[in-house]
Design a protein around this motif. Structure first.
Motif, PDB file in Angstrom:
ATOM      1  N   GLN A 240      26.564  22.124  27.281  1.00  0.00           N
ATOM      2  CA  GLN A 240      27.666  21.200  26.951  1.00  0.00           C
ATOM      3  C   GLN A 240      27.136  19.981  26.224  1.00  0.00           C
ATOM      4  O   GLN A 240      27.727  19.522  25.245  1.00  0.00           O
ATOM      5  CB  GLN A 240      28.373  20.760  28.231  1.00  0.00           C
ATOM      6  N   ARG A 243      26.468  20.779  22.753  1.00  0.00           N
ATOM      7  CA  ARG A 243      27.715  20.894  21.966  1.00  0.00           C
ATOM      8  C   ARG A 243      28.201  19.509  21.537  1.00  0.00           C
ATOM      9  O   ARG A 243      28.561  19.292  20.397  1.00  0.00           O
ATOM     10  CB  ARG A 243      28.807  21.572  22.791  1.00  0.00           C
ATOM     11  N   PHE A 244      28.166  18.559  22.507  1.00  0.00           N
ATOM     12  CA  PHE A 244      28.602  17.193  22.191  1.00  0.00           C
ATOM     13  C   PHE A 244      27.714  16.594  21.108  1.00  0.00           C
ATOM     14  O   PHE A 244      28.181  15.943  20.188  1.00  0.00           O
ATOM     15  CB  PHE A 244      28.592  16.307  23.440  1.00  0.00           C
ATOM     16  N   ALA A 246      26.023  18.148  18.829  1.00  0.00           N
ATOM     17  CA  ALA A 246      26.322  18.778  17.534  1.00  0.00           C
ATOM     18  C   ALA A 246      27.606  18.202  16.949  1.00  0.00           C
ATOM     19  O   ALA A 246      27.693  17.931  15.753  1.00  0.00           O
ATOM     20  CB  ALA A 246      26.434  20.290  17.699  1.00  0.00           C
ATOM     21  N   MET A 247      28.624  17.990  17.843  1.00  0.00           N
ATOM     22  CA  MET A 247      29.898  17.447  17.351  1.00  0.00           C
ATOM     23  C   MET A 247      29.706  16.021  16.852  1.00  0.00           C
ATOM     24  O   MET A 247      30.233  15.635  15.811  1.00  0.00           O
ATOM     25  CB  MET A 247      30.942  17.470  18.471  1.00  0.00           C
ATOM     26  N   LYS A 250      28.215  15.991  13.476  1.00  0.00           N
ATOM     27  CA  LYS A 250      29.197  16.281  12.423  1.00  0.00           C
ATOM     28  C   LYS A 250      29.982  15.021  12.075  1.00  0.00           C
ATOM     29  O   LYS A 250      30.206  14.713  10.922  1.00  0.00           O
ATOM     30  CB  LYS A 250      30.187  17.347  12.897  1.00  0.00           C
ATOM     31  N   GLY A 251      30.364  14.263  13.155  1.00  0.00           N
ATOM     32  CA  GLY A 251      31.161  13.059  12.965  1.00  0.00           C
ATOM     33  C   GLY A 251      30.421  12.012  12.139  1.00  0.00           C
ATOM     34  O   GLY A 251      30.999  11.287  11.346  1.00  0.00           O
ATOM     35  N   THR A 260      26.892  20.697   8.359  1.00  0.00           N
ATOM     36  CA  THR A 260      26.014  20.067   9.340  1.00  0.00           C
ATOM     37  C   THR A 260      25.056  21.112   9.874  1.00  0.00           C
ATOM     38  O   THR A 260      25.455  22.219  10.166  1.00  0.00           O
ATOM     39  CB  THR A 260      26.846  19.546  10.508  1.00  0.00           C
ATOM     40  N   THR A 262      22.079  22.282  12.715  1.00  0.00           N
ATOM     41  CA  THR A 262      21.425  22.011  13.990  1.00  0.00           C
ATOM     42  C   THR A 262      20.443  23.132  14.242  1.00  0.00           C
ATOM     43  O   THR A 262      20.703  24.279  13.909  1.00  0.00           O
ATOM     44  CB  THR A 262      22.428  21.902  15.152  1.00  0.00           C
ATOM     45  N   ALA A 267      24.004  25.329  20.547  1.00  0.00           N
ATOM     46  CA  ALA A 267      25.064  24.605  19.859  1.00  0.00           C
ATOM     47  C   ALA A 267      25.652  25.448  18.734  1.00  0.00           C
ATOM     48  O   ALA A 267      26.848  25.448  18.491  1.00  0.00           O
ATOM     49  CB  ALA A 267      24.524  23.302  19.305  1.00  0.00           C
TER      50      ALA A 267
END
Ligand SMILES: C[S@@+](CC[C@H](N)C(=O)[O-])C[C@H]1O[C@@H](n2cnc3c(N)ncnc32)[C@H](O)[C@@H]1O
Length: 270
Positions: A240, A243-244, A246-247, A250-251, A260, A262, A267
């Motif tokens: 998790q 995942r955060f 990676a997100m 992207k942001g 993006t 990784t 992820a």
């Protein structure tokens, strides 16, 4: 009580390279560590489906420098518990095997009984029984395949805690625990049974994981169960977090400079 300190490799370095939906997810750290502990030359899985358990065995073979092969047997048609599915599941597994584990994986697309004569007696180091989960089916798979396991080899049974519908793996494994000298049951998730076939060479010093699994000390066994409950939570928490991350990555790429990237497989595949 054993004085060994066991620091499982799954806690040190395991990032699953294959992540697909399966109730097997709770046992991935143990699968990874078991391979490292027994260094199997030949692993056979009965019931591959989308390959979560199968490819964890393969990943551990590679990452722990073990020279071994993994056979996956499945008709890839589904059964009354999984329901029928189409050929895309097999195609996806075959592609993943070819892309990541060429030369160490063999997929036998057939019924378990048809695969039996592909294997000599007492040659399999690790057998994983994960086909249809009725009492009768698990009994049949164990009875047919047990002779293929070498003395001292390991048999895994998935879903030994699932008491739903007509599942009966739990009842069959309960009976084996009464009649077989060395067994262990993980109770978390849908449950995983472990059995060691009697015999084999017991002169070499035993790997700490095997000592703990088959220890007569109830307290050691209880702690081992707890360790793998935590290991499974730890793995999920780390996935998790990745995942955060990676997100968030992207942001941060405002304006979009292309895709993006990784390097984190968890992820990428989440
Ligand atoms: C529970 S799934 C396997 C799950 C998998 N190990 C995982 O990690 O998610 C069971 C699979 O066994 C297969 N199967 C059940 N009975 C079978 C039999 N007698 N011969 C071949 N395949 C069978 C089904 O097609 C299904 O794909």
């Amino acid at each position: 009580m054993s004085t060994n300190i066991y620091f499982p490799p799954s806690l040190q370095r395991f990032e699953p390279k294959r992540m697909v939906f399966s109730t097997w997810v709770d046992h991935l750290p143990f699968a990874y560590d078991l391979i490292e502990a027994i260094r199997p030359k030949m692993t056979v899985e009965l019931g591959v489906y989308n390959g979560l358990s199968f490819f964890t065995f393969c990943q551990s073979l590679i990452e722990n420098d073990i020279e071994g092969v993994c056979y996956g047997v499945d008709c890839w048609e589904g059964d009354v518990h999984t329901d029928a599915y189409d050929d895309s599941i097999y195609q996806d597994v075959a592609t993943h095997a070819r892309d990541h584990y060429r030369g160490i994986t063999y997929l036998l697309k057939m019924y378990f009984n048809e695969a039996l004569n592909h294997f000599e007696d007492e040659t399999v180091d690790l057998l994983h029984i994960d086909g249809l989960h009725t009492y009768e089916a698990v009994q049949e798979d164990f009875t047919n395949w047990y002779p293929k396991v070498r003395p001292g080899g390991i048999v895994l049974f998935h879903d030994v805690m699932a008491r739903i519908k007509d599942f009966g793996a739990w009842r069959y494994f309960d009976e084996l625990q009464q009649s077989q000298p060395e067994t262990f049951r993980f109770d978390h998730g849908f449950g995983l049974g472990v059995l060691r076939k009697p015999g084999g060479d017991r002169t070499a010093p035993e790997h700490p994981l095997l000592q703990l699994l088959f220890s007569e000390d109830e307290d050691e066994r209880r702690k081992l169960k707890q360790l793998y409950v935590h290991a499974s939570h730890f793995l999920e928490a780390r996935r998790q977090a990745n995942r955060f991350k990676a997100m968030a990555g992207k942001g941060n790429k405002k304006g979009g400079q292309g895709k993006t990237e990784t390097s984190d497989p968890a992820a990428q595949q989440a």
